[in-house]
Design a protein around this motif. Structure first.
Motif, PDB file in Angstrom:
ATOM      1  N   ASP A 152     -26.439   5.490  62.204  1.00  0.00           N
ATOM      2  CA  ASP A 152     -25.371   5.561  61.211  1.00  0.00           C
ATOM      3  C   ASP A 152     -25.817   6.233  59.916  1.00  0.00           C
ATOM      4  N   SER A 153     -27.042   6.021  59.520  1.00  0.00           N
ATOM      5  CA  SER A 153     -27.530   6.488  58.235  1.00  0.00           C
ATOM      6  C   SER A 153     -27.754   7.999  58.210  1.00  0.00           C
ATOM      7  N   VAL A 154     -27.392   8.633  57.089  1.00  0.00           N
ATOM      8  CA  VAL A 154     -27.649  10.070  56.919  1.00  0.00           C
ATOM      9  C   VAL A 154     -29.146  10.357  56.810  1.00  0.00           C
ATOM     10  N   TYR A 155     -29.942   9.349  56.558  1.00  0.00           N
ATOM     11  CA  TYR A 155     -31.382   9.541  56.475  1.00  0.00           C
ATOM     12  C   TYR A 155     -31.988   9.953  57.810  1.00  0.00           C
ATOM     13  N   PHE A 156     -31.228   9.821  58.876  1.00  0.00           N
ATOM     14  CA  PHE A 156     -31.732  10.202  60.185  1.00  0.00           C
ATOM     15  C   PHE A 156     -31.334  11.628  60.564  1.00  0.00           C
ATOM     16  N   ASN A 157     -30.700  12.359  59.642  1.00  0.00           N
ATOM     17  CA  ASN A 157     -30.427  13.771  59.879  1.00  0.00           C
ATOM     18  C   ASN A 157     -31.742  14.537  59.879  1.00  0.00           C
ATOM     19  N   THR A 158     -31.941  15.371  60.872  1.00  0.00           N
ATOM     20  CA  THR A 158     -33.181  16.128  61.017  1.00  0.00           C
ATOM     21  C   THR A 158     -32.878  17.618  60.982  1.00  0.00           C
ATOM     22  N   PRO A 159     -33.516  18.383  60.081  1.00  0.00           N
ATOM     23  CA  PRO A 159     -33.282  19.834  60.080  1.00  0.00           C
ATOM     24  C   PRO A 159     -33.973  20.482  61.280  1.00  0.00           C
ATOM     25  N   ILE A 160     -33.224  21.307  61.991  1.00  0.00           N
ATOM     26  CA  ILE A 160     -33.723  21.982  63.190  1.00  0.00           C
ATOM     27  C   ILE A 160     -33.302  23.454  63.119  1.00  0.00           C
ATOM     28  N   SER A 161     -34.247  24.350  63.323  1.00  0.00           N
ATOM     29  CA  SER A 161     -33.962  25.789  63.310  1.00  0.00           C
ATOM     30  C   SER A 161     -33.133  26.192  64.518  1.00  0.00           C
ATOM     31  N   VAL A 162     -32.227  27.128  64.291  1.00  0.00           N
ATOM     32  CA  VAL A 162     -31.422  27.684  65.374  1.00  0.00           C
ATOM     33  C   VAL A 162     -32.278  28.684  66.142  1.00  0.00           C
ATOM     34  N   MET A 163     -32.354  28.505  67.457  1.00  0.00           N
ATOM     35  CA  MET A 163     -33.034  29.498  68.277  1.00  0.00           C
ATOM     36  C   MET A 163     -32.057  30.609  68.646  1.00  0.00           C
ATOM     37  N   ASP A 164     -30.898  30.214  69.160  1.00  0.00           N
ATOM     38  CA  ASP A 164     -29.913  31.201  69.588  1.00  0.00           C
ATOM     39  C   ASP A 164     -28.561  30.516  69.725  1.00  0.00           C
ATOM     40  N   VAL A 165     -27.519  31.318  69.829  1.00  0.00           N
ATOM     41  CA  VAL A 165     -26.191  30.801  70.139  1.00  0.00           C
ATOM     42  C   VAL A 165     -25.583  31.652  71.244  1.00  0.00           C
ATOM     43  N   ASP A 166     -24.924  30.995  72.143  1.00  0.00           N
ATOM     44  CA  ASP A 166     -24.162  31.657  73.191  1.00  0.00           C
ATOM     45  C   ASP A 166     -22.729  31.697  72.680  1.00  0.00           C
ATOM     46  N   GLU A 167     -22.343  32.854  72.147  1.00  0.00           N
ATOM     47  CA  GLU A 167     -21.031  32.992  71.511  1.00  0.00           C
ATOM     48  C   GLU A 167     -19.883  32.831  72.499  1.00  0.00           C
ATOM     49  N   GLU A 168     -20.103  33.233  73.725  1.00  0.00           N
ATOM     50  CA  GLU A 168     -19.054  33.166  74.733  1.00  0.00           C
ATOM     51  C   GLU A 168     -18.716  31.725  75.119  1.00  0.00           C
ATOM     52  N   ASN A 169     -19.741  30.869  75.164  1.00  0.00           N
ATOM     53  CA  ASN A 169     -19.541  29.488  75.617  1.00  0.00           C
ATOM     54  C   ASN A 169     -19.678  28.442  74.517  1.00  0.00           C
TER      55      ASN A 169
END
Length: 174
Positions: free
Chosen positions: A40-57
């Motif tokens: 529940d807590s926002v303190y558990f939000n973890t920053p993660i780098s984007v590797m890629d996105v599949d725009e079609e799906n």
């Protein structure tokens, strides 16, 4: 959508995301905050780098190394909470976006490979020639090299320490 161990204790996650986030997450240096749905807590939000996105799906791809209470639950759950988009996950984004019609060398070592897909894609969009050098003394993620190959760049697997003079000479020549 999927959580797959790609190396020892390194996971490739595919996450279904809303369509409106896709374009923003294609930018170099994009990252997201992920959290296990049971926290529940926002303190558990973890920053993660984007590797890629599949725009079609509408699929976001990230790599997670589960080390602590924030990241361990991410690799074994069916649903995550995502906050996005965030930017400037790498230094020099403005220079990457402004570089045009140039010869570019991208040097990678370890998990920095994860950020490279959007960087290389942006450099190619700006009509640059891109050569990628990956340090063979660190982890080499097959998922990343496959995506880079699909973008059509040359990949050189080298020993960054031993081949330092080669790299310097390559930069001078090109």
């Amino acid at each position: 959508v999927e959580s797959k161990e790609i190396e020892d204790k390194i996971y490739h996650l595919k996450i279904q995301i809303p369509n409106y986030l896709i374009k923003n997450l294609c930018e170099p240096g994009s990252y997201v905050f992920l959290k296990d749905k049971n926290r529940d807590s926002v303190y558990f939000n973890t920053p993660i780098s984007v590797m890629d996105v599949d725009e079609e799906n509408n699929i976001l791809e990230v790599v997670v190394v589960p080390r602590g209470i924030k990241t361990k639950p991410l690799v074994n759950c069916d649903y995550v909470t995502l906050k996005a988009p965030y930017f400037n996950g790498i230094f020099g984004v403005d220079k990457i976006c402004k570089t045009k019609n140039s010869n570019c060398l991208v040097g990678l070592s370890g998990l920095s490979q994860v950020n490279s897909i959007n960087v290389v894609r942006k450099l190619l969009e700006n009509k640059n020639t891109v050569e990628v050098f990956i340090n063979k003394n660190s982890i080499i993620l097959e998922e990343v090299t496959e995506k880079l190959n699909n973008l059509g760049v040359n990949i050189h697997i080298i020993d960054i320490e031993e081949d330092k003079n080669f790299i310097i000479d390559y930069i001078k020549r090109n």
